[in-house]
Design a protein around this motif. Sequence first.
Motif, short mmCIF file in Angstrom:
data_model
loop_
_atom_site.label_atom_id
_atom_site.label_comp_id
_atom_site.label_asym_id
_atom_site.label_seq_id
_atom_site.Cartn_x
_atom_site.Cartn_y
_atom_site.Cartn_z
N THR A 50 18.78 60.28 -36.47
CA THR A 50 19.01 60.21 -35.03
C THR A 50 20.35 59.51 -34.78
N PRO A 51 20.89 59.63 -33.57
CA PRO A 51 22.13 58.89 -33.26
C PRO A 51 21.98 57.39 -33.48
N GLN A 52 20.77 56.85 -33.18
CA GLN A 52 20.55 55.41 -33.35
C GLN A 52 20.62 55.02 -34.83
N THR A 53 19.96 55.82 -35.67
CA THR A 53 19.99 55.55 -37.11
C THR A 53 21.41 55.67 -37.64
N ARG A 54 22.10 56.72 -37.19
CA ARG A 54 23.45 56.95 -37.69
C ARG A 54 24.39 55.83 -37.26
N LYS A 55 24.18 55.30 -36.06
CA LYS A 55 25.02 54.20 -35.58
C LYS A 55 24.80 52.95 -36.44
N ARG A 56 23.54 52.67 -36.73
CA ARG A 56 23.22 51.52 -37.59
C ARG A 56 23.86 51.68 -38.97
N GLU A 57 23.70 52.89 -39.52
CA GLU A 57 24.27 53.15 -40.84
C GLU A 57 25.80 53.04 -40.82
N ALA A 58 26.40 53.53 -39.73
CA ALA A 58 27.86 53.49 -39.62
C ALA A 58 28.36 52.05 -39.60
N GLN A 59 27.67 51.18 -38.86
CA GLN A 59 28.09 49.78 -38.80
C GLN A 59 27.93 49.10 -40.17
N LYS A 60 26.83 49.42 -40.83
CA LYS A 60 26.59 48.84 -42.16
C LYS A 60 27.65 49.33 -43.15
N SER A 61 27.96 50.61 -43.06
CA SER A 61 28.96 51.20 -43.94
C SER A 61 30.32 50.55 -43.73
N ALA A 62 30.71 50.35 -42.47
CA ALA A 62 32.01 49.72 -42.17
C ALA A 62 32.07 48.32 -42.77
N LYS A 63 30.96 47.61 -42.70
CA LYS A 63 30.89 46.25 -43.24
C LYS A 63 31.06 46.28 -44.77
N ILE A 64 30.36 47.22 -45.42
CA ILE A 64 30.45 47.34 -46.88
C ILE A 64 31.88 47.68 -47.31
N LEU A 65 32.53 48.58 -46.55
CA LEU A 65 33.89 49.00 -46.89
C LEU A 65 34.90 47.89 -46.63
N GLY A 66 34.55 46.97 -45.74
CA GLY A 66 35.47 45.88 -45.43
C GLY A 66 36.31 46.11 -44.18
N ALA A 67 35.94 47.10 -43.38
CA ALA A 67 36.68 47.36 -42.14
C ALA A 67 36.51 46.20 -41.16
N SER A 68 37.53 45.95 -40.36
CA SER A 68 37.49 44.86 -39.38
C SER A 68 36.57 45.21 -38.21
N PHE A 69 36.54 46.48 -37.86
CA PHE A 69 35.65 46.91 -36.79
C PHE A 69 35.42 48.41 -36.88
N ARG A 70 34.38 48.87 -36.23
CA ARG A 70 34.11 50.30 -36.10
C ARG A 70 33.58 50.53 -34.71
N GLU A 71 34.17 51.51 -34.03
CA GLU A 71 33.74 51.84 -32.68
C GLU A 71 33.30 53.30 -32.62
N GLN A 72 32.41 53.57 -31.69
CA GLN A 72 31.90 54.93 -31.53
C GLN A 72 32.18 55.41 -30.11
N LEU A 73 32.79 56.58 -30.01
CA LEU A 73 33.02 57.21 -28.72
C LEU A 73 31.96 58.29 -28.53
N ASP A 74 32.02 58.97 -27.40
CA ASP A 74 30.97 59.96 -27.11
C ASP A 74 31.61 61.23 -26.54
N PHE A 75 32.40 61.90 -27.38
CA PHE A 75 33.13 63.10 -26.95
C PHE A 75 32.29 64.37 -27.08
N GLY A 76 31.08 64.25 -27.64
CA GLY A 76 30.19 65.41 -27.73
C GLY A 76 30.20 66.07 -29.09
N ASP A 77 29.15 65.80 -29.88
CA ASP A 77 29.01 66.42 -31.19
C ASP A 77 28.69 67.89 -31.02
N GLY A 78 29.37 68.74 -31.77
CA GLY A 78 29.11 70.18 -31.72
C GLY A 78 29.93 70.91 -30.68
N ASN A 79 30.63 70.19 -29.85
CA ASN A 79 31.56 70.81 -28.89
C ASN A 79 32.52 69.72 -28.43
#
Length: 160
Positions: A50-79
């Motif tokens: 789900t988008p919620q799961t993917r958002k959680r995973e994305a934040q965890k992934s950014a932390k593991i990679l060492g990124a300073s921040f990760r932001e999510q926009l909402d331009f519409g997946d699939g279009n």
Amino acid sequence: MNEQVDLLFFGAHPDDVELSAGGTIVDAVKRGLRVGMIDLTRGEMGTRGTPQTRKREAQKSAKILGASFREQLDFGDGNLRTGREEELQIIEIIRRTRPSLVFAPYPDDRHPDHTRTGRLVTEAAFYAGLKSLTTSLPEHRPQTTIYYLQNYLQPPSSAA
Ligand SMILES: [Zn+2]
């Protein structure tokens, strides 16, 4: 937030950047560079998660990679929308974070969202440097936009 970075990575979906350029991020962070990650969609059309799961995973992934921040926009997946409003959002992020280098998907890929992201980010990175384009932040032009590959292989080429 006013967080400046050396490298700014854009992806269409919340796992694109780490799948295609995760090693580059880890290497850059090890060298002491600051890295930011931006997902243009929530990945709501994905077949797994789900988008919620993917958002959680994305934040965890950014932390593991060492990124300073990760932001999510909402331009519409699939279009994925690429209008002026979306372009201005990217311009503001580039002006706020002032990266030396911007990374984006190669703008010719099997998934149209990837192609659109590559074009949108490349054009916004140019427009971000126009002094006469007035937004809430001063202009900033990254040195170049570097493409990472997703579904199609391309021969390597040097930055312009
Ligand atoms: Zn994707």
